[in-house]
Design an enzyme around this catalytic site. Structure first.
Site, mmCIF file in Angstrom:
data_model
loop_
_atom_site.group_PDB
_atom_site.id
_atom_site.type_symbol
_atom_site.label_atom_id
_atom_site.label_comp_id
_atom_site.label_asym_id
_atom_site.label_seq_id
_atom_site.Cartn_x
_atom_site.Cartn_y
_atom_site.Cartn_z
ATOM 1 N N HIS A 1 66.929 -9.190 16.113
ATOM 2 C CA HIS A 1 67.728 -8.076 16.602
ATOM 3 C C HIS A 1 68.946 -8.597 17.374
ATOM 4 C CE1 HIS A 1 64.824 -8.975 19.862
ATOM 5 N NE2 HIS A 1 65.899 -8.857 20.614
ATOM 6 N N ARG A 2 69.802 -7.679 17.724
ATOM 7 C CA ARG A 2 70.895 -7.919 18.670
ATOM 8 C C ARG A 2 70.870 -6.763 19.641
ATOM 9 N NH1 ARG A 2 75.879 -5.307 15.965
ATOM 10 N NH2 ARG A 2 75.003 -4.586 13.999
#
Length: 120
Positions: free
Chosen positions: A44-45
């Site tokens: 993820h970011r």
């Protein structure tokens, strides 16, 4: 893009002492650590959260994609710190058995801050 920095370390006959004072460019609001890892973490970011990653023992690899550049970092010393911007989509993998990854985060946990989709 992520940036690898060296944490100032002082070593003498008694051992080593590493100090983080002004090296992290954000106020730390959350601290957690990852260990006993089997497989891959992350994926993820973030919208706003910045992070600093330090492998306190053992080693692991961090893959980072900022939408333009892709790079894999190996964290294998407690005097290394990987700074991640919010835009850095990342995975954490290849943890050795004894690896402990310390994460310092700029924000408190908020599930709406996570972006799970990879860059195209």
């Amino acid at each position: 893009m992520a940036k690898l920095i060296v944490i100032p370390t002082f070593t003498d006959a008694r051992g080593s002492l590493s100090v983080i004072e002004k090296q992290i460019p954000f106020l730390v609001k959350r601290i957690y650590y990852i260990y006993n890892v089997v497989g891959q973490r992350g994926g993820h970011r973030h919208k706003t959260t910045k992070q600093a990653l330090i492998c306190l023992g053992g080693s692991c690899k961090i893959f980072v994609d900022d939408g333009t550049d892709k790079r894999t970092y190996t964290l294998d010393s407690p005097d290394q710190c990987l700074l991640l911007d919010a835009k850095d989509w990342h995975t954490m993998q290849d943890f050795t058995t004894s690896a402990t990854l310390l994460v310092l985060a700029s924000e408190l946990y908020d599930s709406s801050d996570y972006i799970d989709e990879k860059y195209p």
